[in-house]
Design an enzyme around this catalytic site. Structure first.
Site, PDB file in Angstrom:
ATOM      1  N   ASP A  35       0.827  -1.213   0.000  1.00 13.38           N
ATOM      2  CA  ASP A  35       0.000   0.000   0.000  1.00 13.38           C
ATOM      3  C   ASP A  35       0.862   1.266   0.000  1.00 13.38           C
ATOM      4  O   ASP A  35       1.991   1.254   0.497  1.00 13.38           O
ATOM      5  CB  ASP A  35      -0.922  -0.034   1.237  1.00 13.38           C
ATOM      6  CG  ASP A  35      -2.091   0.925   1.093  1.00 13.38           C
ATOM      7  OD1 ASP A  35      -2.371   1.390  -0.026  1.00 13.38           O
ATOM      8  OD2 ASP A  35      -2.731   1.206   2.132  1.00 13.38           O
ATOM      9  N   HIS A  52       2.414   3.264  -8.953  1.00 11.21           N
ATOM     10  CA  HIS A  52       2.200   1.834  -9.234  1.00 11.21           C
ATOM     11  C   HIS A  52       3.363   1.271 -10.048  1.00 11.21           C
ATOM     12  O   HIS A  52       3.790   0.134  -9.840  1.00 11.21           O
ATOM     13  CB  HIS A  52       0.887   1.627  -9.996  1.00 11.21           C
ATOM     14  CG  HIS A  52      -0.323   2.047  -9.214  1.00 11.21           C
ATOM     15  ND1 HIS A  52      -0.501   1.717  -7.890  1.00 11.21           N
ATOM     16  CD2 HIS A  52      -1.411   2.792  -9.557  1.00 11.21           C
ATOM     17  CE1 HIS A  52      -1.648   2.217  -7.459  1.00 11.21           C
ATOM     18  NE2 HIS A  52      -2.211   2.881  -8.446  1.00 11.21           N
ATOM     19  N   LEU A 146       9.752 -21.037  -4.670  1.00 11.99           N
ATOM     20  CA  LEU A 146       8.806 -20.077  -4.088  1.00 11.99           C
ATOM     21  C   LEU A 146       7.475 -20.083  -4.842  1.00 11.99           C
ATOM     22  O   LEU A 146       7.457 -20.030  -6.075  1.00 11.99           O
ATOM     23  CB  LEU A 146       9.404 -18.659  -4.161  1.00 11.99           C
ATOM     24  CG  LEU A 146       8.477 -17.514  -3.748  1.00 11.99           C
ATOM     25  CD1 LEU A 146       8.304 -17.476  -2.228  1.00 11.99           C
ATOM     26  CD2 LEU A 146       8.993 -16.170  -4.249  1.00 11.99           C
TER      27      LEU A 146
HETATM   28  C1  IPE Z   1      -5.619  -2.604  -0.252  1.00 13.89           C
HETATM   29  O1  IPE Z   1      -5.230  -1.292  -0.353  1.00 13.89           O
HETATM   30  C2  IPE Z   1      -5.606  -3.264  -1.600  1.00 13.89           C
HETATM   31  C3  IPE Z   1      -4.300  -3.474  -2.200  1.00 13.89           C
HETATM   32  C4  IPE Z   1      -3.144  -3.167  -1.682  1.00 13.89           C
HETATM   33  C5  IPE Z   1      -4.332  -4.114  -3.483  1.00 13.89           C
HETATM   34  P1  IPE Z   1      -6.289  -0.109  -0.516  1.00 13.89           P
HETATM   35  O2  IPE Z   1      -5.487   1.130  -0.634  1.00 13.89           O
HETATM   36  O3  IPE Z   1      -7.236  -0.407  -1.602  1.00 13.89           O
HETATM   37  O4  IPE Z   1      -7.080  -0.165   0.866  1.00 13.89           O
HETATM   38  P2  IPE Z   1      -7.868   0.981   1.640  1.00 13.89           P
HETATM   39  O5  IPE Z   1      -8.813   1.597   0.668  1.00 13.89           O
HETATM   40  O6  IPE Z   1      -6.846   1.969   2.118  1.00 13.89           O
HETATM   41  O7  IPE Z   1      -8.525   0.277   2.776  1.00 13.89           O
HETATM   42  C1  IPE Z   2      -1.571   0.265  -3.276  1.00 14.66           C
HETATM   43  O1  IPE Z   2      -1.330   1.614  -3.323  1.00 14.66           O
HETATM   44  C2  IPE Z   2      -1.752  -0.347  -4.635  1.00 14.66           C
HETATM   45  C3  IPE Z   2      -3.113  -0.779  -4.926  1.00 14.66           C
HETATM   46  C4  IPE Z   2      -4.140  -0.696  -4.138  1.00 14.66           C
HETATM   47  C5  IPE Z   2      -3.323  -1.361  -6.219  1.00 14.66           C
HETATM   48  P1  IPE Z   2      -2.526   2.656  -3.367  1.00 14.66           P
HETATM   49  O2  IPE Z   2      -2.873   2.922  -4.779  1.00 14.66           O
HETATM   50  O3  IPE Z   2      -3.655   2.217  -2.510  1.00 14.66           O
HETATM   51  O4  IPE Z   2      -1.831   3.930  -2.744  1.00 14.66           O
HETATM   52  P2  IPE Z   2      -2.449   4.924  -1.693  1.00 14.66           P
HETATM   53  O5  IPE Z   2      -2.904   4.097  -0.529  1.00 14.66           O
HETATM   54  O6  IPE Z   2      -3.592   5.624  -2.365  1.00 14.66           O
HETATM   55  O7  IPE Z   2      -1.338   5.839  -1.336  1.00 14.66           O
HETATM   56 MG    MG Z   3      -4.064   2.441  -0.563  1.00 10.88          MG
END
Ligand code: IPE
Ligand code: IPE
Ligand code: MG
Length: 255
Positions: A35, A52, A146
């Site tokens: 995240d 990303h 793995l």
């Molecule tokens: C969880 O992260 C999903 C992934 C890392 C793929 P999100 O960024 O979507 O989660 P919330 O919205 O902060 O709970």
């Molecule tokens: C996690 O990073 C990746 C996915 C959920 C695909 P985010 O895109 O949720 O990044 P933040 O949380 O908005 O910073």
């Molecule tokens: Mg996120």
């Protein structure tokens, strides 16, 4: 003084304070909620998708490292059933990422004896995403190193409701007696039926929640959180999480 961590058991490291990670007692299954890509990019004045893209190179580093040190299963939360709520351009980009990732990285995965698997509602993903991932699954299916398990369009509640439907169907058809429903039977209807349960859950970016990830499977996992955004995560932090895990006492309700 910043502490540097040894990156692999064989590699020479310069740290005067080695972590003392015990490579014979690693968590077998590590699950990661990757995240913070969006915030990482925003902090640099870049569009979210740049985060990303950067995050993808961290996936490569962590997979390589997990494979080198002998972790058995690495489950990476790549896209949740709730992530469809994001702007279309971001969703499109996220659906292209597995294609780019596997285009450049599949040969190394094969060479490293990694086996690619997925959990999630796979059949509704765009064709190009399915094609790239299916090719990786097919070409690595006989590898026994793995297990690299991507959670793609994964949602734990969806998974569990589906399990309940399957079980109800079998009861309805007279194949199964409700008395026979137990934890093992329920687990056997989940995407993770062939995997050991995660020992360690890592979440980056400072959020301390599960966001619908492996709710059932993480019942007795150790949780490890860091403020670091996923694009800044690296092998050293990965080892720190493993090290902290090794210094936890898992009791499973006992004494
Ligand atoms: C969880 O992260 C999903 C992934 C890392 C793929 P999100 O960024 O979507 O989660 P919330 O919205 O902060 O709970
Ligand atoms: C996690 O990073 C990746 C996915 C959920 C695909 P985010 O895109 O949720 O990044 P933040 O949380 O908005 O910073
Ligand atoms: Mg996120």
């Amino acid at each position: 003084m910043p502490i540097k961590f040894p990156f692999t058991k064989n590699k020479k490291h310069t740290s005067s304070q080695p972590l003392g990670l015990d490579f014979n007692h690693l968590p077998e299954h590590v699950a990661i909620i990757m995240d913070g890509n969006g915030r990482w990019a925003k902090n640099r004045g870049m569009p979210r998708i740049a985060g990303h893209k950067e995050g993808m190179s961290v996936v490569k580093k962590v997979v390589r490292h997990a494979s080198d040190i002998g972790v058995k299963v690495l489950t990476l939360y790549a896209f949740s059933t709730e992530n469809w709520k994001r702007p279309k351009n971001e969703v499109d980009f996220l659906m292209k990422l597995p294609v780019d990732f596997l285009n450049t990285y599949l040969p190394e995965l094969i060479e490293k004896n990694v086996q690619v698997q997925t959990i999630g509602d796979f059949g509704v993903l765009p064709q190009h995403t399915q094609k790239a991932v299916n090719e990786a699954i097919e070409r690595t299916k006989d590898n026994d190193g793995l297990i690299l398990n991507f959670a793609l369009n994964y949602g734990s509640r969806f998974e569990m409701v589906n399990a309940v439907k399957q079980i109800a169907l079998r009861v309805n058809q007279g194949e199964l007696n409700p008395e026979e429903i137990n934890e093992d039977l329920f687990s056997s209807e989940l995407y993770t039926k062939d995997l050991i349960e995660p020992d360690l859950l890592i979440r980056t970016s400072g959020e301390q929640r599960l966001s619908n990830f492996l709710l059932w499977q993480l019942a007795y996992a150790e949780f490890w959180f860091t403020e670091v955004y996923w694009p800044d995560f690296d092998e050293g932090l990965f080892e720190k999480a493993l090290y902290d895990y090794q210094n936890r006492k898992r009791r499973y309700g006992g004494v």
